[in-house]
Design a protein around this motif. Structure first.
Motif, PDB file in Angstrom:
ATOM      1  N   LYS A  27     -24.447 -18.912  40.109  1.00 52.83           N
ATOM      2  CA  LYS A  27     -23.503 -17.915  39.569  1.00 52.83           C
ATOM      3  C   LYS A  27     -23.478 -16.679  40.447  1.00 52.83           C
ATOM      4  O   LYS A  27     -24.518 -16.238  40.941  1.00 52.83           O
ATOM      5  CB  LYS A  27     -23.956 -17.493  38.174  1.00 52.83           C
ATOM      6  CG  LYS A  27     -23.408 -18.347  37.064  1.00 52.83           C
ATOM      7  CD  LYS A  27     -23.720 -17.711  35.718  1.00 52.83           C
ATOM      8  CE  LYS A  27     -22.997 -18.460  34.610  1.00 52.83           C
ATOM      9  NZ  LYS A  27     -23.351 -17.960  33.298  1.00 52.83           N
ATOM     10  N   THR A  32     -19.821 -10.951  39.730  1.00 53.00           N
ATOM     11  CA  THR A  32     -18.774 -10.222  40.484  1.00 53.00           C
ATOM     12  C   THR A  32     -18.847  -8.718  40.255  1.00 53.00           C
ATOM     13  O   THR A  32     -18.383  -7.938  41.094  1.00 53.00           O
ATOM     14  CB  THR A  32     -17.372 -10.730  40.089  1.00 53.00           C
ATOM     15  OG1 THR A  32     -17.298 -10.760  38.664  1.00 53.00           O
ATOM     16  CG2 THR A  32     -17.124 -12.106  40.647  1.00 53.00           C
ATOM     17  N   LYS A  60     -12.743 -16.432  48.518  1.00 50.64           N
ATOM     18  CA  LYS A  60     -12.007 -16.820  47.311  1.00 50.64           C
ATOM     19  C   LYS A  60     -12.958 -17.237  46.176  1.00 50.64           C
ATOM     20  O   LYS A  60     -12.810 -16.819  45.030  1.00 50.64           O
ATOM     21  CB  LYS A  60     -11.081 -17.984  47.666  1.00 50.64           C
ATOM     22  CG  LYS A  60      -9.896 -18.128  46.709  1.00 50.64           C
ATOM     23  CD  LYS A  60      -9.142 -19.400  46.984  1.00 50.64           C
ATOM     24  CE  LYS A  60      -8.001 -19.205  47.943  1.00 50.64           C
ATOM     25  NZ  LYS A  60      -7.229 -20.438  48.182  1.00 50.64           N
ATOM     26  N   THR A  61     -13.961 -18.064  46.524  1.00 47.73           N
ATOM     27  CA  THR A  61     -14.889 -18.536  45.477  1.00 47.73           C
ATOM     28  C   THR A  61     -15.773 -17.393  44.991  1.00 47.73           C
ATOM     29  O   THR A  61     -16.138 -17.345  43.821  1.00 47.73           O
ATOM     30  CB  THR A  61     -15.764 -19.687  45.993  1.00 47.73           C
ATOM     31  OG1 THR A  61     -16.461 -19.255  47.159  1.00 47.73           O
ATOM     32  CG2 THR A  61     -14.970 -20.914  46.298  1.00 47.73           C
ATOM     33  N   GLU A  63     -14.906 -14.328  44.674  1.00 45.21           N
ATOM     34  CA  GLU A  63     -14.094 -13.582  43.700  1.00 45.21           C
ATOM     35  C   GLU A  63     -14.117 -14.255  42.329  1.00 45.21           C
ATOM     36  O   GLU A  63     -14.081 -13.605  41.297  1.00 45.21           O
ATOM     37  CB  GLU A  63     -12.649 -13.517  44.193  1.00 45.21           C
ATOM     38  CG  GLU A  63     -12.351 -12.252  44.992  1.00 45.21           C
ATOM     39  CD  GLU A  63     -10.934 -12.249  45.520  1.00 45.21           C
ATOM     40  OE1 GLU A  63     -10.044 -12.773  44.840  1.00 45.21           O
ATOM     41  OE2 GLU A  63     -10.738 -11.731  46.637  1.00 45.21           O
ATOM     42  N   LYS A  64     -14.186 -15.576  42.358  1.00 45.55           N
ATOM     43  CA  LYS A  64     -14.203 -16.323  41.092  1.00 45.55           C
ATOM     44  C   LYS A  64     -15.598 -16.402  40.484  1.00 45.55           C
ATOM     45  O   LYS A  64     -15.792 -16.953  39.396  1.00 45.55           O
ATOM     46  CB  LYS A  64     -13.674 -17.746  41.320  1.00 45.55           C
ATOM     47  CG  LYS A  64     -12.187 -17.781  41.607  1.00 45.55           C
ATOM     48  CD  LYS A  64     -11.755 -19.228  41.851  1.00 45.55           C
ATOM     49  CE  LYS A  64     -10.281 -19.282  42.203  1.00 45.55           C
ATOM     50  NZ  LYS A  64      -9.864 -20.589  42.700  1.00 45.55           N
ATOM     51  N   ARG A 117     -18.267 -18.063  41.629  1.00 45.67           N
ATOM     52  CA  ARG A 117     -18.947 -19.367  41.712  1.00 45.67           C
ATOM     53  C   ARG A 117     -18.933 -19.879  43.149  1.00 45.67           C
ATOM     54  O   ARG A 117     -18.288 -19.285  44.020  1.00 45.67           O
ATOM     55  CB  ARG A 117     -18.274 -20.393  40.791  1.00 45.67           C
ATOM     56  CG  ARG A 117     -16.805 -20.608  41.098  1.00 45.67           C
ATOM     57  CD  ARG A 117     -16.217 -21.700  40.224  1.00 45.67           C
ATOM     58  NE  ARG A 117     -14.787 -21.833  40.391  1.00 45.67           N
ATOM     59  CZ  ARG A 117     -14.188 -22.432  41.416  1.00 45.67           C
ATOM     60  NH1 ARG A 117     -14.913 -22.975  42.378  1.00 45.67           N
ATOM     61  NH2 ARG A 117     -12.876 -22.515  41.497  1.00 45.67           N
ATOM     62  N   GLU A 146     -18.530 -23.406  45.850  1.00 50.41           N
ATOM     63  CA  GLU A 146     -17.687 -24.601  45.915  1.00 50.41           C
ATOM     64  C   GLU A 146     -18.456 -25.818  45.421  1.00 50.41           C
ATOM     65  O   GLU A 146     -19.672 -25.789  45.262  1.00 50.41           O
ATOM     66  CB  GLU A 146     -17.201 -24.816  47.355  1.00 50.41           C
ATOM     67  CG  GLU A 146     -16.213 -23.745  47.769  1.00 50.41           C
ATOM     68  CD  GLU A 146     -15.590 -24.018  49.121  1.00 50.41           C
ATOM     69  OE1 GLU A 146     -15.650 -25.161  49.599  1.00 50.41           O
ATOM     70  OE2 GLU A 146     -15.035 -23.069  49.695  1.00 50.41           O
TER      71      GLU A 146
END
Lengths: 408, 276
Positions: free
Chosen positions: A289, A292, A313-314, A316-317, A319, A321
């Motif tokens: 985890k 953020t 990108k990940t 920001e989410k 998590r 890949e």
């Protein structure tokens, strides 16, 4: 809710670390005495060198696990375990081969007889012919198939690709070469999506072709690790070509590129078994985890991730890949301590634990309970124990060989 | 409660499910075996073209009286002779040639007092092949001792013994023309009264491989195959003990029957891939 400032940035409490280390090493000792070649040798003859080897192995594994827990530096101590595990595997495997056969070749008669040792990478190739044709397309002993099958299925469902950084006896070789001192010459930050998808394509290719030809295609043509384990006897032009191919794959993917890029290139961009276990990451309850709210977007985690499993990108989410091996390298580098193990469907982490009351310094037992019952501890306990059970005989065997070399 | 649920599940997984992997392996073993799942036939012997069995033992076999030979009767009394075809699907890249397996089976474990590579040191096995592709010289080799071949000839003699890693293939003028892979398979079963890890050898198979690139297409024409077992004698060219017309130390399960044995060896006949 907890106040994370009351907890150390990393690491478990001393009481939790000691308890868990003793617990896991006790279980490991019972496993070692009940199963495997150590148990067999103890049953047959009481050899003092084996007992010394067993004690030293348990001690070594105990210290490593304690340091992982206490210091919280998962990457550093896991890598030491992982690399030593790979080295001991090679010494133990080759030592046994040379004792039994006097060479590294798997003779045609050995293959026809079904004497090839089976490893986990064979499993995806076995499944379809097993289900549709009631045939096992790998020349191994029948007894090893169910054990390997059930182990891979449980690992796939429970740990997902965590296997690749904690249990795989090949992965440590690449880690070793990628950690050799020296400057990073080739900086690969973001491989092309097609390159990243290659292991999945490879997995599909070997599953289909193994079914069509009823032979373990990856083992025959592509497995780089045959270079330091065993390979088919070289008795034809075809075998010369196959031997050249897998030796080159080992040199390029396991040695040269990891040294140049400081990444695990074979694991991240080639290994079909890694792709297979990545599918397990969809099911496994354990995840990595990223908080953020704490993340400072320094992106250092991307540069250290050995298998290209992080991107802006990940992050920001919050998590990683699907290909994440849960190695913990990003935990150590993160200056904000924003990355930790977590569990799907739960917001609990060591920094956000219901046992720790807001504004109150936790007592001895409350702290210990919080340390023991959080996703990271449960994951590391399970997977380190699993890795240790598999590694035990390799460590023990290596120590025995060293003792013999020393004339003891 | 919901935030605890996955943690509880994870704990259960680690503490209960993962340790079940080891006993689970045994349970899965029994289940998979009961479903008929086996190691691929390509590795374990191939498609049977023909076989002759003699599970009751062969009355013709008279082990020499010396006590040295009493303990090795299993190693000499073959119970089954079969011819099997192994073809790997194309293009497998397997590297092992498509071949014919000549298989002689024996009850129990071989006697191996010399601890030789192939696991047997007392006996030697001869296979004879009469090929439709070879213009036979119609001679009985002296290597075959007192045995008379019913077809009157053979083209290839395949000798398997514990002293050589490979099977040696001779033509009927006595020249060694090729070596091929040989392997010895022990079929093990759990020993009664012992825990599962303890196994005992129920059957031993000696398998000599004949590459199809050497023999030609065995599914065409009439082929005759013979199997003969005897006591190993490294002083003899044939490795067969007593090449002096003393046939009673040989065992060949494809004798017609005891009454008309008289040293006549009848073949396993396979015509166009079908046993006759």
């Amino acid at each position: 809710m907890s106040d994370s400032s009351l907890l150390p940035a990393r690491g478990k409490s001393i009481q939790a670390s000691i308890f868990l280390t003793i617990f896991s090493i006790s279980i490991l000792a019972v496993f070692a005495l009940l199963t495997g070649s150590f148990a067999d040798s103890v049953m047959r003859t009481f050899e003092i060198k084996r007992m010394i080897g067993a004690v030293l192995t348990l001690l070594y594994l105990g210290i490593i696990f304690f340091l992982i827990l206490k210091t919280g530096r998962v990457s550093k101590w896991r890598n030491i375990f992982f690399i030593s595990y790979a080295i001991c595997f090679v010494i133990s495997f080759l030592g046994t081969l040379f004792e039994q056969r006097g060479h590294m070749e798997l003779l045609d008669s050995d293959a026809l007889y079904g004497e090839a040792p089976m490893c986990h990478i064979v499993v995806p190739m076995l499944l379809i012919p097993m289900i549709l044709g009631k045939g096992i397309i790998f020349p191994t002993s029948y007894a090893s198939v169910p054990t390997m099958l059930i182990a891979v299925i449980i690992i796939l469902l429970v740990f997902g690709r965590g296997f690749c950084s904690w249990v795989c006896f090949y992965g440590g070789e690449e880690t070793l070469f990628s950690r050799l001192p020296g400057k990073k010459i080739w900086n690969i930050r973001k491989p092309h999506p097609v390159v990243k998808a290659f292991p999945f394509g490879m997995l599909f290719f070997i599953v289909v072709t193994s079914f069509l030809t009823l032979t373990p295609v990856y083992c025959i043509w592509f497995c780089p690790f045959k270079t330091i384990t065993e390979f088919f006897e070289i008795n034809s032009t075809l075998r010369i070509f196959q031997t050249f191919l897998f030796a080159m794959l080992w040199i390029v993917l396991v040695v040269v590129l990891p040294i140049l890029s400081k990444k695990r290139i074979q694991c991240g961009l080639f290994c079909p078994m890694g792709a297979f276990f990545s599918l397990g990451n969809k099911i496994s309850p354990f995840i990595v985890k990223i908080d953020t709210s704490k993340c400072t977007k320094c992106l250092q985690c991307i540069s250290v991730c050995p298998t290209f499993s992080l991107s802006a990108k990940t992050i920001e989410k919050g998590r990683t890949e699907i290909t994440c091996t849960k190695c913990g390298d990003c935990f150590d580098i993160c200056p904000a301590g924003a990355i930790s193990y977590g569990m799907k469907g739960s917001s609990i982490t060591i920094h956000n634990h219901p046992f720790i009351k807001e504004g109150r310094k936790p007592g001895f037992f409350r702290r210990m309970a919080a340390d023991l019952w959080e996703p990271g501890t449960i994951f590391m306990f399970g997977i380190f124990l699993l890795g240790s059970v598999l590694a035990f005989n390799f460590f023990n065997n290596t120590i025995v060989r060293i003792l013999r070399l020393m004339g003891l | 409660m919901m935030k605890h649920l996955s943690l509880i599940l994870g704990t259960v997984l680690i503490l209960i499910v993962v340790p079940l992997a080891i006993p689970g392996g045994y349970l899965l073993f029994d289940y998979l075996y009961s479903t008929g799942l086996r190691i691929n036939a390509n590795y374990t012997g191939g498609r049977v073209l023909g076989e002759i069995t003699d599970p009751e033992g062969d009355v013709l076999l008279q082990i020499p009286d010396s006590f040295h030979y009493k303990s090795i009767s299993n190693s000499l009394d073959s119970t089954c002779f079969s011819v099997r075809l192994v073809r790997f699907p194309f293009p497998s890249g397997q590297g092992i040639e498509n071949h014919l397996n000549l298989v002689a089976e024996f009850n129990g474990k071989f006697s191996d007092p010399l601890d030789l590579h192939n696991g047997f040191g007392c006996n030697v096995i001869h296979f004879y092949i009469d090929s439709p592709y070879v213009k036979s010289l119609k001679t009985n080799s002296e290597k075959a001792a007192a045995i008379t071949f019913s077809s009157g000839s053979w083209d290839y003699q395949v000798i398997v013994d514990g002293f050589h890693d490979k099977a040696r293939i001779y033509n009927n003028t006595g020249n060694l023309i090729r070596e091929s892979t040989v392997y010895v398979r022990e079929e093990k079963v759990p020993a009664p009264g012992l825990e599962k890890e303890k196994w005992q050898v129920k059957k031993t198979s000696v398998i000599a491989t004949i590459p199809l690139s050497f023999s030609g297409d065995v599914l065409k024409g009439e082929w005759h195959y013979y199997a003969l077992t005897g006591i190993a004698d490294i002083t003899s060219l044939s490795f067969l003990f007593a090449p002096d017309k003393t046939a009673n130390v040989y065992d060949a399960i494809n004798y017609k029957k005891s009454s008309d044995a008289e040293g006549i060896l009848t073949p396993l006949v396979i015509k166009d891939g079908k046993m006759q």
